[in-house]
Scaffold this motif. Structure first.
Motif, PDB file in Angstrom:
ATOM      1  N   ARG A 171      11.490   9.050  48.047  1.00  7.31           N
ATOM      2  CA  ARG A 171      10.998  10.244  48.984  1.00  7.31           C
ATOM      3  C   ARG A 171      12.325  10.993  49.450  1.00  7.31           C
ATOM      4  O   ARG A 171      12.228  12.204  49.651  1.00  7.31           O
ATOM      5  CB  ARG A 171      10.039   9.824  50.087  1.00  7.31           C
ATOM      6  N   HIS A 172      13.374  10.394  49.613  1.00  2.00           N
ATOM      7  CA  HIS A 172      14.657  11.141  49.964  1.00  2.00           C
ATOM      8  C   HIS A 172      15.235  11.868  48.838  1.00  2.00           C
ATOM      9  O   HIS A 172      15.771  11.200  48.014  1.00  2.00           O
ATOM     10  CB  HIS A 172      15.282  10.114  50.765  1.00  2.00           C
ATOM     11  N   ARG A 173      15.232  13.045  49.003  1.00  2.00           N
ATOM     12  CA  ARG A 173      15.658  14.101  47.916  1.00  2.00           C
ATOM     13  C   ARG A 173      17.101  14.031  48.006  1.00  2.00           C
ATOM     14  O   ARG A 173      17.397  14.822  46.875  1.00  2.00           O
ATOM     15  CB  ARG A 173      14.977  15.213  48.322  1.00  2.00           C
ATOM     16  N   HIS A 174      17.815  13.768  48.736  1.00  3.67           N
ATOM     17  CA  HIS A 174      19.350  13.813  48.638  1.00  3.67           C
ATOM     18  C   HIS A 174      20.033  12.646  48.180  1.00  3.67           C
ATOM     19  O   HIS A 174      21.291  12.215  48.278  1.00  3.67           O
ATOM     20  CB  HIS A 174      20.070  14.176  50.159  1.00  3.67           C
TER      21      HIS A 174
ATOM     22  N   ARG B 237       5.015  -3.548  62.375  1.00  2.00           N
ATOM     23  CA  ARG B 237       5.698  -2.325  62.896  1.00  2.00           C
ATOM     24  C   ARG B 237       4.276  -1.914  63.996  1.00  2.00           C
ATOM     25  O   ARG B 237       3.069  -2.201  63.430  1.00  2.00           O
ATOM     26  CB  ARG B 237       5.794  -1.096  61.920  1.00  2.00           C
TER      27      ARG B 237
ATOM     28  N   HIS C 217      20.863   9.786  57.690  1.00  2.00           N
ATOM     29  CA  HIS C 217      19.767  10.367  57.822  1.00  2.00           C
ATOM     30  C   HIS C 217      18.338   9.467  57.278  1.00  2.00           C
ATOM     31  O   HIS C 217      17.399   9.202  58.139  1.00  2.00           O
ATOM     32  CB  HIS C 217      19.220  11.698  56.999  1.00  2.00           C
TER      33      HIS C 217
ATOM     34  N   MET D 176      15.296   7.389  59.877  1.00  4.56           N
ATOM     35  CA  MET D 176      13.952   7.161  59.634  1.00  4.56           C
ATOM     36  C   MET D 176      13.529   5.804  59.154  1.00  4.56           C
ATOM     37  O   MET D 176      12.412   5.516  59.637  1.00  4.56           O
ATOM     38  CB  MET D 176      13.614   8.157  58.580  1.00  4.56           C
ATOM     39  N   ARG D 177      14.275   5.449  58.649  1.00  3.36           N
ATOM     40  CA  ARG D 177      14.066   3.847  57.811  1.00  3.36           C
ATOM     41  C   ARG D 177      14.525   2.473  58.818  1.00  3.36           C
ATOM     42  O   ARG D 177      14.151   1.598  58.421  1.00  3.36           O
ATOM     43  CB  ARG D 177      14.343   3.772  56.477  1.00  3.36           C
TER      44      ARG D 177
ATOM     45  N   ASP E  50       9.045   2.001  63.727  1.00  3.70           N
ATOM     46  CA  ASP E  50       7.722   2.156  62.970  1.00  3.70           C
ATOM     47  C   ASP E  50       8.168   2.350  61.632  1.00  3.70           C
ATOM     48  O   ASP E  50       7.012   2.534  60.686  1.00  3.70           O
ATOM     49  CB  ASP E  50       7.304   3.614  63.566  1.00  3.70           C
ATOM     50  N   ALA E  51       9.063   2.024  60.752  1.00  4.68           N
ATOM     51  CA  ALA E  51       9.256   1.754  59.373  1.00  4.68           C
ATOM     52  C   ALA E  51       8.866   0.653  59.159  1.00  4.68           C
ATOM     53  O   ALA E  51       8.913  -0.510  59.757  1.00  4.68           O
ATOM     54  CB  ALA E  51      10.661   2.315  59.004  1.00  4.68           C
TER      55      ALA E  51
ATOM     56  N   ASN F 240      15.486  11.172  63.305  1.00  5.14           N
ATOM     57  CA  ASN F 240      15.260  12.411  62.547  1.00  5.14           C
ATOM     58  C   ASN F 240      16.107  13.628  62.943  1.00  5.14           C
ATOM     59  O   ASN F 240      15.754  14.687  63.110  1.00  5.14           O
ATOM     60  CB  ASN F 240      13.874  13.038  62.319  1.00  5.14           C
TER      61      ASN F 240
ATOM     62  N   ALA G 269      18.950  15.865  60.190  1.00  2.00           N
ATOM     63  CA  ALA G 269      18.318  17.072  59.292  1.00  2.00           C
ATOM     64  C   ALA G 269      18.402  18.290  60.163  1.00  2.00           C
ATOM     65  O   ALA G 269      18.170  18.187  61.439  1.00  2.00           O
ATOM     66  CB  ALA G 269      16.951  16.776  58.930  1.00  2.00           C
ATOM     67  N   PRO G 270      18.697  19.447  59.614  1.00  2.00           N
ATOM     68  CA  PRO G 270      18.545  20.683  60.395  1.00  2.00           C
ATOM     69  C   PRO G 270      17.199  20.865  60.923  1.00  2.00           C
ATOM     70  O   PRO G 270      16.150  20.476  60.472  1.00  2.00           O
ATOM     71  CB  PRO G 270      19.038  21.706  59.525  1.00  2.00           C
TER      72      PRO G 270
HETATM   73  C1  LIG Z   1       7.457   5.491  59.377  1.00  2.00           C
HETATM   74  C2  LIG Z   1       7.091   6.661  58.418  1.00  2.00           C
HETATM   75  C3  LIG Z   1       5.843   6.879  57.756  1.00  2.00           C
HETATM   76  C4  LIG Z   1       5.768   7.829  56.848  1.00  2.00           C
HETATM   77  N1  LIG Z   1       4.270   7.965  56.375  1.00  2.00           N
HETATM   78  C5  LIG Z   1       4.356   8.834  55.373  1.00  2.00           C
HETATM   79  C6  LIG Z   1       2.802   9.065  54.772  1.00  2.00           C
HETATM   80  O1  LIG Z   1       1.913   8.535  55.154  1.00  2.00           O
HETATM   81  N2  LIG Z   1       2.665   9.606  53.704  1.00  2.00           N
HETATM   82  C7  LIG Z   1       3.791  10.612  52.956  1.00  2.00           C
HETATM   83  O2  LIG Z   1       3.520  11.432  52.416  1.00  2.00           O
HETATM   84  N3  LIG Z   1       4.920  10.372  53.500  1.00  2.00           N
HETATM   85  C8  LIG Z   1       5.265   9.577  54.436  1.00  2.00           C
HETATM   86  N4  LIG Z   1       6.546   9.309  55.173  1.00  2.00           N
HETATM   87  C9  LIG Z   1       7.588  10.076  54.251  1.00  2.00           C
HETATM   88  C10 LIG Z   1       8.341  11.181  55.292  1.00  2.00           C
HETATM   89  O3  LIG Z   1       7.034  12.096  55.760  1.00  2.00           O
HETATM   90  C11 LIG Z   1       9.287  11.929  54.347  1.00  2.00           C
HETATM   91  O4  LIG Z   1       8.635  12.642  53.183  1.00  2.00           O
HETATM   92  C12 LIG Z   1      10.163  11.161  53.830  1.00  2.00           C
HETATM   93  O5  LIG Z   1      10.560  10.297  54.790  1.00  2.00           O
HETATM   94  C13 LIG Z   1      11.399  11.730  53.405  1.00  2.00           C
HETATM   95  O6  LIG Z   1      12.356  12.253  54.486  1.00  2.00           O
HETATM   96  P1  LIG Z   1      12.688  13.799  54.740  1.00  2.00           P
HETATM   97  O7  LIG Z   1      11.303  14.563  54.879  1.00  2.00           O
HETATM   98  O8  LIG Z   1      13.560  13.821  55.940  1.00  2.00           O
HETATM   99  O9  LIG Z   1      13.375  14.427  53.378  1.00  2.00           O
HETATM  100  P2  LIG Z   1      14.645  14.042  52.579  1.00  2.00           P
HETATM  101  O10 LIG Z   1      14.422  14.369  51.251  1.00  2.00           O
HETATM  102  O11 LIG Z   1      15.242  12.788  53.270  1.00  2.00           O
HETATM  103  O12 LIG Z   1      15.553  15.263  53.080  1.00  2.00           O
HETATM  104  C14 LIG Z   1      16.364  15.238  54.248  1.00  2.00           C
HETATM  105  C15 LIG Z   1      16.306  16.476  54.963  1.00  2.00           C
HETATM  106  O13 LIG Z   1      16.559  17.515  54.263  1.00  2.00           O
HETATM  107  C16 LIG Z   1      15.777  18.865  54.402  1.00  2.00           C
HETATM  108  N5  LIG Z   1      14.768  19.096  53.167  1.00  2.00           N
HETATM  109  C17 LIG Z   1      14.661  18.440  52.096  1.00  2.00           C
HETATM  110  N6  LIG Z   1      13.986  19.088  51.247  1.00  2.00           N
HETATM  111  C18 LIG Z   1      13.568  19.945  51.920  1.00  2.00           C
HETATM  112  C19 LIG Z   1      12.447  21.093  51.522  1.00  2.00           C
HETATM  113  N7  LIG Z   1      11.892  21.033  50.306  1.00  2.00           N
HETATM  114  N8  LIG Z   1      12.110  21.851  52.513  1.00  2.00           N
HETATM  115  C20 LIG Z   1      13.043  22.046  53.609  1.00  2.00           C
HETATM  116  N9  LIG Z   1      13.696  21.096  54.047  1.00  2.00           N
HETATM  117  C21 LIG Z   1      14.016  20.043  53.172  1.00  2.00           C
HETATM  118  C22 LIG Z   1      14.884  18.157  55.679  1.00  2.00           C
HETATM  119  O14 LIG Z   1      15.269  18.588  56.916  1.00  2.00           O
HETATM  120  C23 LIG Z   1      14.892  16.706  55.343  1.00  2.00           C
HETATM  121  O15 LIG Z   1      14.663  16.070  56.673  1.00  2.00           O
HETATM  122  C24 LIG Z   1       6.854   8.479  56.218  1.00  2.00           C
HETATM  123  C25 LIG Z   1       7.991   8.121  56.615  1.00  2.00           C
HETATM  124  C26 LIG Z   1       8.237   7.371  57.709  1.00  2.00           C
HETATM  125  C27 LIG Z   1       9.668   6.955  58.309  1.00  2.00           C
END
Ligand SMILES: Cc1cc2nc3c(=O)[nH]c(=O)nc-3n(C[C@H](O)[C@H](O)[C@H](O)COP(=O)(O)OP(=O)(O)OC[C@H]3O[C@@H](n4cnc5c(N)ncnc54)[C@H](O)[C@@H]3O)c2cc1C
Length: 247
Positions: free
Chosen positions: A88-91, A132, A198, A202-203, A207-208, A243, A246-247
């Motif tokens: 899920r982490h896009r970077h 958790r 980052h 979160m991880r 709660d992770a 968190n 992240a900006p």
């Molecule tokens: C305890 C826990 C429970 C979770 N439960 C769920 C769940 O039930 N369902 C679910 O779908 N996900 C869940 N997630 C995943 C969470 O919602 C995030 O999608 C995931 O952790 C990626 O982190 P991030 O959003 O910080 O993005 P990252 O991809 O890590 O990006 C880092 C930062 O870059 C910026 N960024 C990146 N892309 C964009 C964009 N397109 N637009 C604007 N800003 C951007 C944001 O500031 C972001 O915080 C969970 C995460 C945790 C830690």
């Protein structure tokens, strides 16, 4: 799960410092020795200067320079569930072992019960395990014994069915649909220190889930050898905030 550093930028913290010093100098950093680029930063040795400067950047929230170095890690035996969380982490950049091309046809289903091929969560075997948010909590031994039985017979049956479907000529990419989400996968991931911090925000948090926390702690340990000043500072001053990078 095992994690190993495959490849990483040499002198990553020098690179971060050079990048950031560029922002504050009229001279061009491309022409300067590292010592010259760091002139004026507090510290009696270059290591002290690096530590002070990197700490200052992190304290101020000047995270951009931490994007210049990168490290590539090989992860063995994470569950597909954990992989879904990590990716899920896009970077970060990923390579994921393919279940279209890798068929688990030589795995003995009996070994699956010993933890081969499918990750066994601790709550399936450990009566003391507290997940958790205190989910689960303590359970009776006989309840946990039954959990283990159900878990293992379920994954064993899934693996047997999968292998039978392969024997019946079903392509691995379709037969895999019957495998559980706990099926192991090997992943290669490339990250920069900023994105790792980052992810850790979160991880590594309480709660992770246990598996991605374990993975994150292993990544942080390796990163602490690679970028010692940065991850020492992170560990001491920043870890367990949520968190914030992240900006
Ligand atoms: C305890 C826990 C429970 C979770 N439960 C769920 C769940 O039930 N369902 C679910 O779908 N996900 C869940 N997630 C995943 C969470 O919602 C995030 O999608 C995931 O952790 C990626 O982190 P991030 O959003 O910080 O993005 P990252 O991809 O890590 O990006 C880092 C930062 O870059 C910026 N960024 C990146 N892309 C964009 C964009 N397109 N637009 C604007 N800003 C951007 C944001 O500031 C972001 O915080 C969970 C995460 C945790 C830690």
């Amino acid at each position: 799960m095992r994690v190993r550093l495959l490849e990483a930028t040499e002198d990553p913290e020098e690179l971060v410092c050079r990048g950031a010093r560029n922002d504050y100098m009229s001279d061009w950093v491309g022409d300067q020795s590292f010592e010259d680029a760091m002139a004026g930063v507090d510290g009696d040795t270059i290591e002290e200067q690096k530590a002070n400067f990197l700490g200052k950047l992190l304290k101020r929230g000047h995270y951009g320079p931490f994007e210049h170095p990168s490290a590539t890690f090989a992860i063995e035996g994470m569950s597909r569930s954990c992989m879904a969380q990590l990716t899920r982490h896009r970077h970060a950049s990923f390579d994921v072992q393919s279940m279209r091309y890798v068929a688990f046809d030589d795995v003995d289903p009996a070994d699956v019960e010993d933890g081969e091929m499918v990750v066994t969560p601790p709550s399936a075997t450990d009566a003391e395990w507290v997940g958790r948010n205190q989910q689960g909590g303590q359970a009776d031994e006989d309840v946990v014994e039954r959990r283990e039985e159900v878990f293992q017979s379920s994954v064993r049956r899934a693996v047997e069915d999968y292998q039978e479907l392969l024997d019946l000529g079903m392509p691995p990419e379709d037969a895999r649909f019957v495998l559980p989400i706990g099926t192991e996968v090997n992943v290669v991931v490339t990250l920069n220190p900023r994105s790792l911090m980052h992810i850790a925000d979160m991880r590594a948090a309480a709660d992770a889930q246990w598996e991605i926390r374990d993975l994150t702690e292993q990544l942080l340990d390796l990163a602490a050898e690679w970028c010692p000043h940065t991850f020492d500072y992170y560990d001491e001053h920043m870890k367990h905030r949520k968190n914030r990078l992240a900006p």
